[in-house]
Write an enzyme that holds these catalytic residues in place. Structure first.
Site, PDB file in Angstrom:
ATOM      1  N   ASP A 137     -26.711  13.460 -15.050  1.00 43.98           N
ATOM      2  CA  ASP A 137     -26.372  13.775 -13.664  1.00 43.98           C
ATOM      3  C   ASP A 137     -26.908  15.178 -13.390  1.00 43.98           C
ATOM      4  OD1 ASP A 137     -25.158  13.762 -11.107  1.00 43.98           O
ATOM      5  OD2 ASP A 137     -23.377  14.749 -11.915  1.00 43.98           O
ATOM      6  N   GLU A 154     -29.616   9.631 -12.396  1.00 45.71           N
ATOM      7  CA  GLU A 154     -29.389   9.343 -10.989  1.00 45.71           C
ATOM      8  C   GLU A 154     -30.593   9.764 -10.167  1.00 45.71           C
ATOM      9  OE1 GLU A 154     -24.941   9.207  -9.259  1.00 45.71           O
ATOM     10  OE2 GLU A 154     -25.630  11.202  -9.809  1.00 45.71           O
ATOM     11  N   HIS A 178     -19.062  15.964 -13.598  1.00 47.74           N
ATOM     12  CA  HIS A 178     -20.506  15.852 -13.836  1.00 47.74           C
ATOM     13  C   HIS A 178     -20.777  15.024 -15.099  1.00 47.74           C
ATOM     14  CE1 HIS A 178     -21.438  18.679 -10.654  1.00 47.74           C
ATOM     15  NE2 HIS A 178     -20.479  19.461 -11.125  1.00 47.74           N
TER      16      HIS A 178
END
Length: 162
Positions: A8, A69, A141
């Site tokens: 992330d 992502e 996160h």
């Protein structure tokens, strides 16, 4: 056994999580964390911290695949640009370490984990904790990175149809 790193990316905090997936798509959680850069460093120094720390994580765990992502456009163009810098460094490290990169939209990750592409962070964390029993993860996160890794397992296993 396939070892996957979920990522992330972020300029202040880049979350990472490592899981193993066996031939039956069972998941074993190995570790997670956050690469923090702080805001007192200059842009180049912050990117260098992400670069070096991520290389250390990859060296320590030796994953064979990566799930990351995709970037989304923020309302604030400066934030999107800064996120793009951090994401670029993460992609560079994956390329240097010869890891196969798999990208997933945020809504796709949320849908694969919770069944709802617009789930909030608490819903994602709740479901990640249902999937990985006895998980003690504090930073969202790292939880997001774990969700991306699990999404990759589900996608590889054809449990989830796009």
């Amino acid at each position: 056994m396939t070892r996957i790193i979920g990522l992330d990316p972020g300029m202040s905090k880049t979350g990472w999580a490592i899981i193993d997936m066996d031939e039956r798509s069972n998941i074993e959680f190995l570790g997670s964390g956050t690469i923090s850069t702080g805001n007192k460093l200059g842009m180049g120094e912050r990117l260098h911290v992400i670069f070096e720390q991520l290389k250390k994580v990859i060296s320590l765990y030796s994953p064979s695949e990566a799930a990351i992502e995709k970037i989304f456009v923020n309302k604030n163009p400066k934030s999107s640009l800064t996120l793009g810098y951090a994401r670029g460094i993460v992609i560079l490290v994956l390329e240097i370490t010869e890891l196969t990169m798999n990208e997933y939209d945020t809504n796709y990750v949320k849908k694969s984990i919770t069944g709802n592409g617009h789930a909030d962070k608490d819903q994602v964390i709740f479901m990640v904790k249902q999937i990985i029993k006895n998980l003690n993860i504090k930073c969202h996160h790292a939880a997001d990175a774990l969700a991306v890794a699990i999404c990759h397992v589900y996608t590889k296993s054809s449990y989830f149809v796009r």
